[in-house]
Scaffold this motif. Structure first.
Motif, PDB file in Angstrom:
ATOM      1  N   VAL A  89     -50.213 -73.351  11.609  1.00  0.00           N
ATOM      2  CA  VAL A  89     -49.483 -72.403  10.762  1.00  0.00           C
ATOM      3  C   VAL A  89     -48.105 -72.122  11.355  1.00  0.00           C
ATOM      4  CG1 VAL A  89     -49.490 -70.052   9.817  1.00  0.00           C
ATOM      5  CG2 VAL A  89     -51.581 -71.438   9.762  1.00  0.00           C
ATOM      6  N   GLU A  90     -48.020 -72.000  12.683  1.00  0.00           N
ATOM      7  CA  GLU A  90     -46.720 -71.785  13.321  1.00  0.00           C
ATOM      8  C   GLU A  90     -45.788 -72.965  13.066  1.00  0.00           C
ATOM      9  OE1 GLU A  90     -45.089 -71.009  17.813  1.00  0.00           O
ATOM     10  OE2 GLU A  90     -46.903 -69.945  17.178  1.00  0.00           O
ATOM     11  N   ALA A  91     -46.312 -74.180  13.148  1.00  0.00           N
ATOM     12  CA  ALA A  91     -45.503 -75.365  12.829  1.00  0.00           C
ATOM     13  C   ALA A  91     -45.023 -75.292  11.383  1.00  0.00           C
ATOM     14  CB  ALA A  91     -46.304 -76.646  13.067  1.00  0.00           C
ATOM     15  N   GLY A  92     -45.903 -74.832  10.492  1.00  0.00           N
ATOM     16  CA  GLY A  92     -45.513 -74.674   9.090  1.00  0.00           C
ATOM     17  C   GLY A  92     -44.404 -73.661   8.919  1.00  0.00           C
ATOM     18  N   LEU A 119     -42.132 -72.910  11.102  1.00  0.00           N
ATOM     19  CA  LEU A 119     -40.882 -73.504  11.588  1.00  0.00           C
ATOM     20  C   LEU A 119     -40.235 -74.352  10.490  1.00  0.00           C
ATOM     21  CD1 LEU A 119     -41.899 -74.397  15.228  1.00  0.00           C
ATOM     22  CD2 LEU A 119     -40.340 -72.584  14.475  1.00  0.00           C
ATOM     23  N   ALA A 120     -41.061 -75.032   9.710  1.00  0.00           N
ATOM     24  CA  ALA A 120     -40.530 -75.780   8.571  1.00  0.00           C
ATOM     25  C   ALA A 120     -39.903 -74.834   7.552  1.00  0.00           C
ATOM     26  CB  ALA A 120     -41.635 -76.608   7.911  1.00  0.00           C
ATOM     27  N   VAL A 121     -40.558 -73.705   7.314  1.00  0.00           N
ATOM     28  CA  VAL A 121     -40.014 -72.712   6.381  1.00  0.00           C
ATOM     29  C   VAL A 121     -38.671 -72.194   6.886  1.00  0.00           C
ATOM     30  CG1 VAL A 121     -40.396 -70.429   5.364  1.00  0.00           C
ATOM     31  CG2 VAL A 121     -42.287 -72.077   5.491  1.00  0.00           C
ATOM     32  N   LEU A 122     -38.598 -71.930   8.189  1.00  0.00           N
ATOM     33  CA  LEU A 122     -37.346 -71.472   8.787  1.00  0.00           C
ATOM     34  C   LEU A 122     -36.215 -72.454   8.481  1.00  0.00           C
ATOM     35  CD1 LEU A 122     -35.726 -69.628  10.732  1.00  0.00           C
ATOM     36  CD2 LEU A 122     -36.516 -71.123  12.576  1.00  0.00           C
ATOM     37  N   MET A 123     -36.486 -73.733   8.613  1.00  0.00           N
ATOM     38  CA  MET A 123     -35.456 -74.747   8.439  1.00  0.00           C
ATOM     39  C   MET A 123     -35.256 -75.158   6.978  1.00  0.00           C
ATOM     40  SD  MET A 123     -34.354 -74.916  11.443  1.00  0.00           S
ATOM     41  CE  MET A 123     -33.152 -76.194  11.189  1.00  0.00           C
ATOM     42  N   HIS A 124     -36.266 -74.918   6.131  1.00  0.00           N
ATOM     43  CA  HIS A 124     -36.193 -75.430   4.761  1.00  0.00           C
ATOM     44  C   HIS A 124     -36.238 -74.352   3.692  1.00  0.00           C
ATOM     45  CE1 HIS A 124     -37.135 -77.945   1.254  1.00  0.00           C
ATOM     46  NE2 HIS A 124     -36.591 -78.919   1.944  1.00  0.00           N
ATOM     47  N   GLY A 125     -36.621 -73.124   4.042  1.00  0.00           N
ATOM     48  CA  GLY A 125     -36.584 -72.017   3.101  1.00  0.00           C
ATOM     49  C   GLY A 125     -37.822 -71.860   2.231  1.00  0.00           C
ATOM     50  N   GLY A 126     -37.644 -71.144   1.134  1.00  0.00           N
ATOM     51  CA  GLY A 126     -38.729 -70.777   0.236  1.00  0.00           C
ATOM     52  C   GLY A 126     -39.582 -71.926  -0.278  1.00  0.00           C
ATOM     53  N   PRO A 127     -38.989 -73.046  -0.703  1.00  0.00           N
ATOM     54  CA  PRO A 127     -39.844 -74.136  -1.161  1.00  0.00           C
ATOM     55  C   PRO A 127     -40.834 -74.597  -0.089  1.00  0.00           C
ATOM     56  CG  PRO A 127     -37.613 -74.507  -1.926  1.00  0.00           C
ATOM     57  CD  PRO A 127     -37.566 -73.330  -0.971  1.00  0.00           C
ATOM     58  N   ALA A 128     -40.409 -74.606   1.172  1.00  0.00           N
ATOM     59  CA  ALA A 128     -41.328 -74.989   2.244  1.00  0.00           C
ATOM     60  C   ALA A 128     -42.436 -73.948   2.388  1.00  0.00           C
ATOM     61  CB  ALA A 128     -40.579 -75.163   3.562  1.00  0.00           C
ATOM     62  N   LEU A 129     -42.121 -72.672   2.168  1.00  0.00           N
ATOM     63  CA  LEU A 129     -43.141 -71.628   2.252  1.00  0.00           C
ATOM     64  C   LEU A 129     -44.289 -71.932   1.296  1.00  0.00           C
ATOM     65  CD1 LEU A 129     -44.135 -68.889   3.325  1.00  0.00           C
ATOM     66  CD2 LEU A 129     -42.820 -67.824   1.472  1.00  0.00           C
ATOM     67  N   MET A 130     -43.973 -72.377   0.101  1.00  0.00           N
ATOM     68  CA  MET A 130     -45.015 -72.669  -0.874  1.00  0.00           C
ATOM     69  C   MET A 130     -45.879 -73.844  -0.432  1.00  0.00           C
ATOM     70  SD  MET A 130     -44.454 -70.112  -2.612  1.00  0.00           S
ATOM     71  CE  MET A 130     -45.993 -70.377  -3.433  1.00  0.00           C
ATOM     72  N   TYR A 131     -45.338 -74.736   0.370  1.00  0.00           N
ATOM     73  CA  TYR A 131     -46.114 -75.879   0.847  1.00  0.00           C
ATOM     74  C   TYR A 131     -47.014 -75.516   2.020  1.00  0.00           C
ATOM     75  CZ  TYR A 131     -44.746 -79.235  -2.515  1.00  0.00           C
ATOM     76  OH  TYR A 131     -44.622 -79.911  -3.708  1.00  0.00           O
ATOM     77  N   LEU A 132     -47.004 -74.238   2.429  1.00  0.00           N
ATOM     78  CA  LEU A 132     -48.040 -73.787   3.356  1.00  0.00           C
ATOM     79  C   LEU A 132     -49.382 -73.693   2.625  1.00  0.00           C
ATOM     80  CD1 LEU A 132     -46.268 -71.145   5.605  1.00  0.00           C
ATOM     81  CD2 LEU A 132     -46.702 -73.556   6.039  1.00  0.00           C
ATOM     82  N   THR A 133     -49.365 -73.683   1.283  1.00  0.00           N
ATOM     83  CA  THR A 133     -50.609 -73.700   0.510  1.00  0.00           C
ATOM     84  C   THR A 133     -51.398 -74.972   0.794  1.00  0.00           C
ATOM     85  OG1 THR A 133     -49.709 -72.270  -1.208  1.00  0.00           O
ATOM     86  CG2 THR A 133     -51.600 -73.625  -1.819  1.00  0.00           C
TER      87      THR A 133
END
Length: 114
Positions: free
Chosen positions: A79-82, A84-98
């Protein structure tokens, strides 16, 4: 998420028959890129998980979450790795934590996370 892994294998099998040089070159490159000694397998797979989330690739997420769990990664590390992706990629990456959470939940059975 198991279906995504099956789809990866089906794609590689299909393309491997019609385009063996290209698939072979990709698989060879992937092996060479992942062979370096500086990072552990777990660290490499955590990087791959973050990149998979940032790239918004459900197939990649399934593959690399499973590989990371098999390499000893914990749910919290994934989840922490995920994030970090959100940090670098924003909201769309947040949704891919699903799909990341779906993969962690599905593949955690039988895995030995830290």
């Amino acid at each position: 998420m198991h279906q995504r892994l099956d789809e990866i294998q089906q794609l590689l099998d299909t393309l491997g028959k019609s385009h063996p040089d290209e698939v072979g070159a990709f698989v060879n490159f992937m092996g060479k890129a992942e062979a370096g000694p500086a990072l552990s397998l777990k660290q490499k797979e955590l990087v791959n998980v973050a990149l998979s989330v940032a790239a918004q690739c459900e197939w990649c997420i399934a593959l690399h979450v499973k590989n990371a769990l098999n390499a000893g990664a914990s749910r919290d590390e994934l989840v922490e790795a995920g994030f970090l992706a959100v940090l670098m990629h924003g909201g769309p990456a947040l949704m891919y934590l699903t799909p990341l959470l779906d993969a962690v939940n599905e593949f955690s059975t039988g895995a030995t996370p830290n």
